[in-house]
Design a protein around this motif. Sequence first.
Motif, PDB file in Angstrom:
ATOM      1  N   ALA A 231       1.680  -1.257   8.221  1.00  0.00           N
ATOM      2  CA  ALA A 231       0.690  -2.045   8.807  1.00  0.00           C
ATOM      3  C   ALA A 231       0.481  -1.403  10.193  1.00  0.00           C
ATOM      4  O   ALA A 231      -0.797  -1.588  10.759  1.00  0.00           O
ATOM      5  N   ASP A 232       1.497  -0.581  10.796  1.00  0.00           N
ATOM      6  CA  ASP A 232       1.183  -0.117  11.826  1.00  0.00           C
ATOM      7  C   ASP A 232       0.519   1.245  12.182  1.00  0.00           C
ATOM      8  O   ASP A 232       0.511   2.033  13.183  1.00  0.00           O
ATOM      9  N   GLY A 233       0.175   1.607  10.912  1.00  0.00           N
ATOM     10  CA  GLY A 233      -0.257   3.009  10.725  1.00  0.00           C
ATOM     11  C   GLY A 233       0.639   4.140  10.415  1.00  0.00           C
ATOM     12  O   GLY A 233       0.447   5.156  10.158  1.00  0.00           O
ATOM     13  N   ASP A 234       1.776   3.620  10.356  1.00  0.00           N
ATOM     14  CA  ASP A 234       2.753   4.628  10.076  1.00  0.00           C
ATOM     15  C   ASP A 234       2.974   4.974   8.607  1.00  0.00           C
ATOM     16  O   ASP A 234       2.551   4.208   7.807  1.00  0.00           O
ATOM     17  N   VAL A 235       3.322   6.096   8.035  1.00  0.00           N
ATOM     18  CA  VAL A 235       3.592   6.894   6.791  1.00  0.00           C
ATOM     19  C   VAL A 235       4.974   7.210   6.582  1.00  0.00           C
ATOM     20  O   VAL A 235       5.301   8.027   7.320  1.00  0.00           O
TER      21      VAL A 235
ATOM     22  N   VAL B 122       0.807  -1.225   0.103  1.00  0.00           N
ATOM     23  CA  VAL B 122       0.250  -0.034  -0.018  1.00  0.00           C
ATOM     24  C   VAL B 122       0.799   1.209  -0.020  1.00  0.00           C
ATOM     25  O   VAL B 122       1.752   1.442   0.751  1.00  0.00           O
ATOM     26  N   HIS B 123       0.478   2.008  -0.860  1.00  0.00           N
ATOM     27  CA  HIS B 123       1.431   3.364  -1.226  1.00  0.00           C
ATOM     28  C   HIS B 123       0.661   4.233  -1.964  1.00  0.00           C
ATOM     29  O   HIS B 123      -0.570   3.949  -2.702  1.00  0.00           O
ATOM     30  N   VAL B 124       0.797   5.508  -1.904  1.00  0.00           N
ATOM     31  CA  VAL B 124       0.442   6.655  -2.734  1.00  0.00           C
ATOM     32  C   VAL B 124       1.370   7.586  -3.347  1.00  0.00           C
ATOM     33  O   VAL B 124       2.408   7.574  -2.943  1.00  0.00           O
ATOM     34  N   HIS B 125       0.866   8.031  -4.757  1.00  0.00           N
ATOM     35  CA  HIS B 125       1.739   9.144  -5.355  1.00  0.00           C
ATOM     36  C   HIS B 125       1.114  10.308  -4.937  1.00  0.00           C
ATOM     37  O   HIS B 125      -0.022  10.396  -4.935  1.00  0.00           O
ATOM     38  N   VAL B 126       1.834  11.599  -5.073  1.00  0.00           N
ATOM     39  CA  VAL B 126       1.663  12.894  -4.988  1.00  0.00           C
ATOM     40  C   VAL B 126       1.759  13.491  -6.070  1.00  0.00           C
ATOM     41  O   VAL B 126       2.993  13.373  -6.708  1.00  0.00           O
TER      42      VAL B 126
ATOM     43  N   ASN C 200       1.236  13.643   7.775  1.00  0.00           N
ATOM     44  CA  ASN C 200       0.301  13.798   8.880  1.00  0.00           C
ATOM     45  C   ASN C 200      -1.029  13.554   8.449  1.00  0.00           C
ATOM     46  O   ASN C 200      -1.875  12.618   9.068  1.00  0.00           O
ATOM     47  N   ASP C 201      -1.357  14.054   7.232  1.00  0.00           N
ATOM     48  CA  ASP C 201      -2.907  13.850   6.719  1.00  0.00           C
ATOM     49  C   ASP C 201      -3.128  12.417   6.221  1.00  0.00           C
ATOM     50  O   ASP C 201      -4.113  11.694   6.508  1.00  0.00           O
ATOM     51  N   LEU C 202      -2.142  11.816   5.736  1.00  0.00           N
ATOM     52  CA  LEU C 202      -2.318  10.406   5.305  1.00  0.00           C
ATOM     53  C   LEU C 202      -2.262   9.565   6.468  1.00  0.00           C
ATOM     54  O   LEU C 202      -3.013   8.558   6.477  1.00  0.00           O
ATOM     55  N   ALA C 203      -1.472   9.826   7.466  1.00  0.00           N
ATOM     56  CA  ALA C 203      -1.522   8.831   8.711  1.00  0.00           C
ATOM     57  C   ALA C 203      -2.773   8.985   9.187  1.00  0.00           C
ATOM     58  O   ALA C 203      -3.399   8.042   9.528  1.00  0.00           O
ATOM     59  N   ARG C 204      -3.540  10.070   9.425  1.00  0.00           N
ATOM     60  CA  ARG C 204      -4.940  10.051   9.497  1.00  0.00           C
ATOM     61  C   ARG C 204      -6.070   9.284   8.879  1.00  0.00           C
ATOM     62  O   ARG C 204      -6.931   8.965   9.292  1.00  0.00           O
ATOM     63  N   ARG C 205      -5.545   9.333   7.637  1.00  0.00           N
ATOM     64  CA  ARG C 205      -6.666   8.702   6.725  1.00  0.00           C
ATOM     65  C   ARG C 205      -5.977   7.230   6.199  1.00  0.00           C
ATOM     66  O   ARG C 205      -6.423   6.640   5.309  1.00  0.00           O
ATOM     67  N   HIS C 206      -5.059   6.629   7.272  1.00  0.00           N
ATOM     68  CA  HIS C 206      -4.560   5.340   6.819  1.00  0.00           C
ATOM     69  C   HIS C 206      -5.654   4.331   6.541  1.00  0.00           C
ATOM     70  O   HIS C 206      -5.718   3.694   5.625  1.00  0.00           O
TER      71      HIS C 206
END
Length: 89
Positions: free
Chosen positions: A42-46, A23-27, A65-71
Amino acid sequence: MTEKFIIKGYEISFNVHDGDHGVHVHVSQGRDRDMAKFVLGADGDVVLAHNRGKIPPKILKKIRNDLARRHAFIVSAWDRTFGDHHFDR
């Protein structure tokens, strides 16, 4: 492209061909694609994988930080697209 959303004027998404990876995202922003990549754990870290677009550190921190909140939302969107998820970290 799959589901996407905007953070601080940057488009956050993943590609339909990304399913073989964890799981990953592109900006992206405008015509500039894959400016940065964040890998979700898996631990919610980004974690930032790369910043080819030289996005300022202050903006990267806000995006991370926003990605971590939206994990959970991102993992759910990944599952809707690819059927299942795994984490590379």
